[in-house]
Design a protein around this motif. Structure first.
Motif, PDB file in Angstrom:
ATOM      1  N   GLN A 194       0.849  -1.181   0.000  1.00  0.00           N
ATOM      2  CA  GLN A 194       0.000   0.000   0.000  1.00  0.00           C
ATOM      3  C   GLN A 194       0.892   1.240   0.000  1.00  0.00           C
ATOM      4  O   GLN A 194       2.116   1.142   0.078  1.00  0.00           O
ATOM      5  CB  GLN A 194      -0.924  -0.014   1.208  1.00  0.00           C
ATOM      6  CG  GLN A 194      -1.829  -1.239   1.252  1.00  0.00           C
ATOM      7  CD  GLN A 194      -2.774  -1.234   2.430  1.00  0.00           C
ATOM      8  OE1 GLN A 194      -2.657  -0.408   3.326  1.00  0.00           O
ATOM      9  NE2 GLN A 194      -3.712  -2.158   2.437  1.00  0.00           N
ATOM     10  N   ARG A 195       0.274   2.402  -0.076  1.00  0.00           N
ATOM     11  CA  ARG A 195       1.060   3.631  -0.102  1.00  0.00           C
ATOM     12  C   ARG A 195       0.454   4.656   0.849  1.00  0.00           C
ATOM     13  O   ARG A 195      -0.750   4.834   0.901  1.00  0.00           O
ATOM     14  CB  ARG A 195       1.121   4.212  -1.525  1.00  0.00           C
ATOM     15  CG  ARG A 195       1.998   5.466  -1.645  1.00  0.00           C
ATOM     16  CD  ARG A 195       2.291   5.818  -3.086  1.00  0.00           C
ATOM     17  NE  ARG A 195       3.039   4.763  -3.762  1.00  0.00           N
ATOM     18  CZ  ARG A 195       4.352   4.594  -3.651  1.00  0.00           C
ATOM     19  NH1 ARG A 195       5.056   5.427  -2.902  1.00  0.00           N
ATOM     20  NH2 ARG A 195       4.950   3.629  -4.292  1.00  0.00           N
ATOM     21  N   GLY A 196       1.358   5.310   1.599  1.00  0.00           N
ATOM     22  CA  GLY A 196       0.948   6.414   2.435  1.00  0.00           C
ATOM     23  C   GLY A 196       0.802   6.074   3.904  1.00  0.00           C
ATOM     24  O   GLY A 196       0.298   5.006   4.254  1.00  0.00           O
ATOM     25  N   THR A 197       1.293   6.983   4.745  1.00  0.00           N
ATOM     26  CA  THR A 197       1.093   6.891   6.189  1.00  0.00           C
ATOM     27  C   THR A 197       0.524   8.216   6.673  1.00  0.00           C
ATOM     28  O   THR A 197       0.326   9.152   5.884  1.00  0.00           O
ATOM     29  CB  THR A 197       2.422   6.617   6.917  1.00  0.00           C
ATOM     30  OG1 THR A 197       3.284   7.765   6.768  1.00  0.00           O
ATOM     31  CG2 THR A 197       3.122   5.378   6.354  1.00  0.00           C
ATOM     32  N   ALA A 198       0.290   8.321   7.961  1.00  0.00           N
ATOM     33  CA  ALA A 198      -0.261   9.557   8.522  1.00  0.00           C
ATOM     34  C   ALA A 198       0.706  10.727   8.352  1.00  0.00           C
ATOM     35  O   ALA A 198       0.285  11.884   8.325  1.00  0.00           O
ATOM     36  CB  ALA A 198      -0.601   9.363   9.992  1.00  0.00           C
ATOM     37  N   THR A 199       1.990  10.421   8.243  1.00  0.00           N
ATOM     38  CA  THR A 199       2.989  11.490   8.162  1.00  0.00           C
ATOM     39  C   THR A 199       3.672  11.581   6.805  1.00  0.00           C
ATOM     40  O   THR A 199       4.373  12.549   6.535  1.00  0.00           O
ATOM     41  CB  THR A 199       4.070  11.292   9.242  1.00  0.00           C
ATOM     42  OG1 THR A 199       4.674  10.006   9.066  1.00  0.00           O
ATOM     43  CG2 THR A 199       3.445  11.375  10.626  1.00  0.00           C
ATOM     44  N   ASP A 200       3.491  10.589   5.938  1.00  0.00           N
ATOM     45  CA  ASP A 200       4.161  10.592   4.632  1.00  0.00           C
ATOM     46  C   ASP A 200       3.249   9.947   3.602  1.00  0.00           C
ATOM     47  O   ASP A 200       3.091   8.723   3.556  1.00  0.00           O
ATOM     48  CB  ASP A 200       5.487   9.835   4.719  1.00  0.00           C
ATOM     49  CG  ASP A 200       6.274   9.891   3.418  1.00  0.00           C
ATOM     50  OD1 ASP A 200       5.761  10.443   2.425  1.00  0.00           O
ATOM     51  OD2 ASP A 200       7.412   9.358   3.404  1.00  0.00           O
ATOM     52  N   ALA A 201       2.648  10.776   2.768  1.00  0.00           N
ATOM     53  CA  ALA A 201       1.680  10.283   1.790  1.00  0.00           C
ATOM     54  C   ALA A 201       2.329   9.420   0.713  1.00  0.00           C
ATOM     55  O   ALA A 201       1.646   8.643   0.035  1.00  0.00           O
ATOM     56  CB  ALA A 201       0.951  11.456   1.133  1.00  0.00           C
ATOM     57  N   ASP A 202       3.633   9.527   0.540  1.00  0.00           N
ATOM     58  CA  ASP A 202       4.327   8.780  -0.506  1.00  0.00           C
ATOM     59  C   ASP A 202       5.037   7.532   0.005  1.00  0.00           C
ATOM     60  O   ASP A 202       5.677   6.818  -0.770  1.00  0.00           O
ATOM     61  CB  ASP A 202       5.353   9.683  -1.196  1.00  0.00           C
ATOM     62  CG  ASP A 202       4.697  10.828  -1.963  1.00  0.00           C
ATOM     63  OD1 ASP A 202       3.616  10.597  -2.540  1.00  0.00           O
ATOM     64  OD2 ASP A 202       5.258  11.937  -1.970  1.00  0.00           O
ATOM     65  N   ALA A 203       4.948   7.260   1.287  1.00  0.00           N
ATOM     66  CA  ALA A 203       5.659   6.113   1.852  1.00  0.00           C
ATOM     67  C   ALA A 203       5.087   4.798   1.320  1.00  0.00           C
ATOM     68  O   ALA A 203       3.877   4.652   1.133  1.00  0.00           O
ATOM     69  CB  ALA A 203       5.565   6.135   3.378  1.00  0.00           C
ATOM     70  N   THR A 204       5.979   3.849   1.046  1.00  0.00           N
ATOM     71  CA  THR A 204       5.568   2.493   0.678  1.00  0.00           C
ATOM     72  C   THR A 204       5.366   1.681   1.949  1.00  0.00           C
ATOM     73  O   THR A 204       6.243   1.634   2.810  1.00  0.00           O
ATOM     74  CB  THR A 204       6.631   1.820  -0.206  1.00  0.00           C
ATOM     75  OG1 THR A 204       6.752   2.553  -1.430  1.00  0.00           O
ATOM     76  CG2 THR A 204       6.248   0.379  -0.513  1.00  0.00           C
ATOM     77  N   VAL A 205       4.204   1.050   2.047  1.00  0.00           N
ATOM     78  CA  VAL A 205       3.859   0.287   3.249  1.00  0.00           C
ATOM     79  C   VAL A 205       3.538  -1.146   2.838  1.00  0.00           C
ATOM     80  O   VAL A 205       2.730  -1.377   1.953  1.00  0.00           O
ATOM     81  CB  VAL A 205       2.646   0.900   3.973  1.00  0.00           C
ATOM     82  CG1 VAL A 205       2.294   0.079   5.209  1.00  0.00           C
ATOM     83  CG2 VAL A 205       2.918   2.349   4.344  1.00  0.00           C
ATOM     84  N   TRP A 206       4.204  -2.084   3.489  1.00  0.00           N
ATOM     85  CA  TRP A 206       3.860  -3.491   3.303  1.00  0.00           C
ATOM     86  C   TRP A 206       2.918  -3.901   4.419  1.00  0.00           C
ATOM     87  O   TRP A 206       3.270  -3.834   5.599  1.00  0.00           O
ATOM     88  CB  TRP A 206       5.101  -4.374   3.360  1.00  0.00           C
ATOM     89  CG  TRP A 206       6.029  -4.182   2.207  1.00  0.00           C
ATOM     90  CD1 TRP A 206       5.826  -3.453   1.082  1.00  0.00           C
ATOM     91  CD2 TRP A 206       7.344  -4.744   2.085  1.00  0.00           C
ATOM     92  NE1 TRP A 206       6.917  -3.518   0.266  1.00  0.00           N
ATOM     93  CE2 TRP A 206       7.869  -4.296   0.847  1.00  0.00           C
ATOM     94  CE3 TRP A 206       8.121  -5.568   2.897  1.00  0.00           C
ATOM     95  CZ2 TRP A 206       9.132  -4.663   0.413  1.00  0.00           C
ATOM     96  CZ3 TRP A 206       9.384  -5.934   2.469  1.00  0.00           C
ATOM     97  CH2 TRP A 206       9.883  -5.482   1.231  1.00  0.00           C
TER      98      TRP A 206
END
Length: 231
Positions: A194-206
């Motif tokens: 997925q993509r995006g965290t509360a602090t970084d909209a561009d972060a890659t998240v597994w």
């Protein structure tokens, strides 16, 4: 909502000094089960050498298939239960190969005409290999390990080269264990990107969804951060 991982970790693990590597793999998921260290080899062996099948009803939980010498036997491994079954190869009247036991209630393993492996019982499909992944490239295995929050941490993620989906194997072991109490928590399951965290909209998240159907982790590869969540 976040929940505390009271057995080993806090909510957030920062993996200092981690390393990652990739290699080709063949094919590849379990409830968090405290087990003696020597037993963890079964999880690693099937994750590394086995073929991953998913539940036909779409629920969480997988099964691995690993063939013996000359494919005369096939081992089925259910990581959520930590149980293996050995099936023997037989030839059907139609000339097709099937692996089972001489028992009406046995699981039946076979390869369908489309080339995918399935497991059925009494004619009902219960596990099936994921569909063909043409154009998604070779299987890769990425590995991360380090020590944080008082735990030794090993994460292996397997996926197609051009796919955000895959499978994972996670080991959590206290960095310092008492004599005779070397216990490891093991999770296996599905990996989604997925993509995006509360602090970084561009972060890659597994997103790591464990086979127990309850445990959920988010892992950020860039900074080696792992968080556990409630469903």
């Amino acid at each position: 909502m976040k929940s505390d991982l009271t057995l080993i970790l806090g909510c957030v693990l920062l993996l200092a000094g981690c390393s990652a590597s990739s290699k080709k793999a063949d094919d590849a998921g379990a409830e968090a089960t405290p087990v003696p260290a020597e037993v963890t080899d079964d999880y690693t062996r099937f994750f590394t050498e086995g073929i991953r099948l998913e539940r036909a009803d779409g629920k969480a939980g997988g099964m691995y298939v690993r063939f013996g010498k000359d494919s005369l036997t096939a081992e089925l491994f259910s990581p959520a239960e930590g149980v293996t079954e050995t099936l023997e190869r037989r030839i059907t009247p139609a000339g097709k190969r099937v692996w089972n036991m001489e028992d009406d209630d046995t699981k039946n393993l076979r390869r369908e005409d489309g080339g995918l492996w399935t497991v059925s019982r009494r004619g009902k499909l219960i596990f099936s290999e994921a569909g063909a992944a043409d154009g998604l490239g070779n299987w890769l295995t990425e590995r991360f390990e380090g020590t944080a929050a008082g735990a030794r941490y090993r994460l292996a993620v397997r996926h197609r080269e051009h796919s955000g989906d895959g499978h994972f194997l996670l080991h959590l072991t206290p960095a310092q264990t008492e004599a005779g109490n070397d216990t490891t928590l093991i999770y296996t399951g599905r990996r989604y990107t997925q993509r995006g965290t509360a602090t970084d909209a561009d972060a890659t998240v597994w997103q790591l969804v464990a086979d127990d159907g309850v445990t959920l982790y988010n892992f950020i590869p860039e900074n080696r951060t792992l968080e556990q969540f409630n469903r």
